[in-house]
Motif scaffolding. Structure first.
Motif, PDB file in Angstrom:
ATOM      1  N   ALA A 247      77.749   7.634  58.814  1.00 56.00           N
ATOM      2  CA  ALA A 247      77.457   8.501  57.674  1.00 56.00           C
ATOM      3  C   ALA A 247      75.952   8.577  57.420  1.00 56.00           C
ATOM      4  O   ALA A 247      75.412   9.660  57.147  1.00 56.00           O
ATOM      5  N   ARG A 248      75.276   7.442  57.535  1.00 63.43           N
ATOM      6  CA  ARG A 248      73.828   7.414  57.320  1.00 63.43           C
ATOM      7  C   ARG A 248      73.118   8.267  58.375  1.00 63.43           C
ATOM      8  O   ARG A 248      72.231   9.060  58.065  1.00 63.43           O
ATOM      9  N   ILE A 249      73.514   8.139  59.631  1.00 62.64           N
ATOM     10  CA  ILE A 249      72.918   8.923  60.713  1.00 62.64           C
ATOM     11  C   ILE A 249      73.175  10.413  60.482  1.00 62.64           C
ATOM     12  O   ILE A 249      72.271  11.237  60.616  1.00 62.64           O
ATOM     13  N   ASN A 250      74.411  10.762  60.125  1.00 65.12           N
ATOM     14  CA  ASN A 250      74.735  12.171  59.872  1.00 65.12           C
ATOM     15  C   ASN A 250      73.917  12.732  58.726  1.00 65.12           C
ATOM     16  O   ASN A 250      73.422  13.863  58.796  1.00 65.12           O
ATOM     17  N   THR A 251      73.767  11.955  57.672  1.00 63.67           N
ATOM     18  CA  THR A 251      72.974  12.409  56.519  1.00 63.67           C
ATOM     19  C   THR A 251      71.533  12.635  56.931  1.00 63.67           C
ATOM     20  O   THR A 251      70.930  13.661  56.599  1.00 63.67           O
ATOM     21  N   ARG A 252      70.980  11.692  57.662  1.00 66.26           N
ATOM     22  CA  ARG A 252      69.590  11.812  58.098  1.00 66.26           C
ATOM     23  C   ARG A 252      69.404  13.024  59.006  1.00 66.26           C
ATOM     24  O   ARG A 252      68.418  13.765  58.882  1.00 66.26           O
ATOM     25  N   MET A 253      70.377  13.253  59.905  1.00 67.51           N
ATOM     26  CA  MET A 253      70.273  14.408  60.800  1.00 67.51           C
ATOM     27  C   MET A 253      70.385  15.716  60.027  1.00 67.51           C
ATOM     28  O   MET A 253      69.667  16.669  60.314  1.00 67.51           O
TER      29      MET A 253
ATOM     30  N   GLU B 212      69.566  16.232  56.927  1.00 70.78           N
ATOM     31  CA  GLU B 212      68.371  16.419  56.108  1.00 70.78           C
ATOM     32  C   GLU B 212      67.216  16.956  56.942  1.00 70.78           C
ATOM     33  O   GLU B 212      66.328  17.614  56.415  1.00 70.78           O
ATOM     34  N   GLY B 213      67.247  16.673  58.237  1.00 75.29           N
ATOM     35  CA  GLY B 213      66.179  17.116  59.116  1.00 75.29           C
ATOM     36  C   GLY B 213      66.316  18.558  59.566  1.00 75.29           C
ATOM     37  O   GLY B 213      65.431  19.112  60.190  1.00 75.29           O
TER      38      GLY B 213
END
Length: 52
Positions: free
Chosen positions: A42-48, A50-51
């Motif tokens: 979930a953290r990786i998906n959120t960061r991606m 946001e980019g």
């Protein structure tokens, strides 16, 4: 209190979808390990997202 079957299926599906791990390997994880992978995905998906 027991961990809900629906929630377990959701977590297994989520990890399997993203990491392509077999169901049996995911079910062999402890709840804490599985929850950690779910949180990391979930953290990786959120960061991606946001980019974008």
């Amino acid at each position: 209190m027991t961990y809900g079957a629906d929630r377990l299926h959701e977590e297994v599906s989520y990890v399997a979808y993203h990491f392509h791990w077999p169901r049996t390997e995911i079910l062999d994880l402890t709840h804490a390990e599985r929850a950690r992978y779910v949180a990391e995905i979930a953290r990786i998906n959120t960061r991606m997202n946001e980019g974008q």
